[in-house]
Design an enzyme around this catalytic site. Structure first.
Site, PDB file in Angstrom:
ATOM      1  N   ASP A  87      36.919  52.944  30.434  1.00  0.00           N
ATOM      2  CA  ASP A  87      36.566  51.922  31.426  1.00  0.00           C
ATOM      3  C   ASP A  87      37.668  50.888  31.622  1.00  0.00           C
ATOM      4  O   ASP A  87      37.890  50.431  32.738  1.00  0.00           O
ATOM      5  CB  ASP A  87      35.283  51.180  30.985  1.00  0.00           C
ATOM      6  CG  ASP A  87      34.022  51.887  31.449  1.00  0.00           C
ATOM      7  OD1 ASP A  87      34.134  52.997  32.012  1.00  0.00           O
ATOM      8  OD2 ASP A  87      32.927  51.335  31.233  1.00  0.00           O
ATOM      9  N   HIS A 129      31.718  41.246  34.249  1.00  0.00           N
ATOM     10  CA  HIS A 129      31.357  41.840  32.951  1.00  0.00           C
ATOM     11  C   HIS A 129      32.220  41.341  31.792  1.00  0.00           C
ATOM     12  O   HIS A 129      31.853  41.559  30.629  1.00  0.00           O
ATOM     13  CB  HIS A 129      31.470  43.363  33.000  1.00  0.00           C
ATOM     14  CG  HIS A 129      30.521  44.027  33.951  1.00  0.00           C
ATOM     15  ND1 HIS A 129      29.160  43.829  33.881  1.00  0.00           N
ATOM     16  CD2 HIS A 129      30.732  44.877  34.987  1.00  0.00           C
ATOM     17  CE1 HIS A 129      28.574  44.556  34.846  1.00  0.00           C
ATOM     18  NE2 HIS A 129      29.503  45.186  35.528  1.00  0.00           N
TER      19      HIS A 129
HETATM   20 ZN   LIG Z   1      29.145  46.667  39.731  1.00  0.00          ZN
END
Ligand SMILES: [Zn+2]
Length: 390
Positions: A87, A129
């Site tokens: 990621d 995030h």
């Molecule tokens: Zn998203």
């Protein structure tokens, strides 16, 4: 005073996790080219950001983490902190690129705080995030959290953050979860079915900040009508009760039905409607102040450029009608990059983006999510969870 600021510099395209990675900066490039070709940016100066310095990055991140990000490109394979994963791959100059993203959102915040603009938009931002001590979900530094922290220091003490990305805005929620000055609201695909696996309706904040985290987990396949029904059942009442001095919105467009990474079913028309609602809410309940940033969105050519062109246009009050044709020069640009791409002919998906308000007695899966969220947080704001008028 220009009422709205647009932050952009092509240097932002350096946030590039590699050709095979879904977070491809071509989506930003194509957005700016489409907005330009449509005339949305005519006579609008683009504000060029500076990278955020360590002092600003420390608002949201630990010193060890900053050090790890700076060293990662030279450090080999075991750098930790969520870096070097599928990621969040390590890439050349990643600290500089990620700092510039933060600087962009900060510049937008600064324009508003200094009274140079009522609204600001930075489509390169929205890295919601990123956590205090680690990278997550393609995000290295959390520009949203840094900007909100900076605004708090300028004296704003009621800041509302609304996150419309398909994924839970977990990093921003975590940064302010006990702080009664910040209300975070996230509508997203249900955590049981999607990264990052958080954002249940029962996550409501802690301590003095109880009620300050609001989560609306929506079932897979929710479309424009269900999404807008949930939004209207939860967000306006909370903003009315909270009375923010500024609205910060993360406007990820991975909720689209063609997005390859998630399973909601919104359209470009739904996105356009969302931006118009956010603008109206900022005008009504946030003293007109609106800081909008981008976020996720992985249908790089057919979806992100059109949706975010609508976002920029909405911020500028240069609204683009859904039936506006996509300019031929832009279509040629896309075909030059991807000869087999099916380029949409207009700024619409042909959807009507209507919805019926909650409280009409239906009880489908979206209504269950609405009910759970309202019951979890409305009483903490003096609102009646079962009364559709609230
Ligand atoms: Zn998203």
């Amino acid at each position: 005073m220009s009422p709205s600021a647009v932050v952009w510099d092509s240097a932002l395209l350096a946030y590039d996790m590699g050709e095979q990675h879904p977070f491809n900066p071509v989506r930003l490039h194509l957005t700016m080219r489409l907005a330009t070709a449509l005339g949305v940016l005519d006579d609008v100066p683009l504000l060029s950001p500076e990278p955020a310095g360590a002092k600003e990055l420390y608002r949201a991140h630990s010193a060890e983490y900053l050090e790890a990000v700076q060293q990662a490109p030279m450090a080999g394979w075991d750098v930790g902190h969520g870096l070097g994963t599928e990621d969040n791959p390590v890439f050349t100059d990643m600290h500089d690129a990620a700092s510039l993203v933060v600087g962009s959102t900060l510049l937008g915040a600064r324009c508003i705080a200094e009274g140079r603009a009522q609204r600001a938009v930075s489509i390169a931002g929205g890295h919601h995030h990123a956590m205090h001590d680690r990278a997550a979900g393609f995000c290295i530094y959390n520009d949203c959290s840094v900007a909100i922290s900076w605004l708090l220091e300028q004296g704003y003490d009621r800041i509302a953050y609304v996150d419309t990305d398909v994924h839970h805005g977990d990093g921003v929620q975590a940064a302010f979860v006990g702080d009664p000055r910040v209300l975070t609201v996230s509508l997203h695909q249900h955590p049981f079915t999607l990264f990052p696996g958080t954002g249940y309706s029962g996550e409501i904040g802690i301590g003095d900040g109880e009620g300050g985290a609001v989560n609306v987990p929506l079932p897979p396949n929710t479309g424009d009508a269900g999404w807008l029904r949930a939004f209207h059942a939860v967000v306006p009442s909370l903003l009315e009760a909270f009375r923010p001095q500024i609205l910060v919105t993360q406007c990820g467009v991975d909720s689209h039905r063609e997005d390859p990474l998630a399973d909601l079913s919104l359209t470009v028309d739904g996105h356009r409607t969302i931006y118009r609602e956010l603008r109206a809410l900022a005008e009504r309940w946030a003293e007109g102040r609106w800081l909008a940033v981008g976020g996720g969105g992985y249908q790089l050519m057919r979806v992100v450029p059109r949706s975010w062109t609508h976002l920029i246009a909405t911020v500028l009050d240069h609204d683009v009608t859904p039936d506006a044709p996509v300019p031929a020069e832009w279509t040629e640009l896309v075909r030059g990059m991807a000869p087999s791409a099916e380029v949409p002919p207009t700024m619409s998906d042909g959807a009507d983006a209507g919805y019926s308000p909650w409280g009409d007695g239906l009880d489908d899966a979206v209504d269950a999510a609405i009910r759970d969220t309202r019951r979890a947080v409305f009483p903490l704001h003096g609102l009646d969870p079962d009364d559709p008028r609230d």
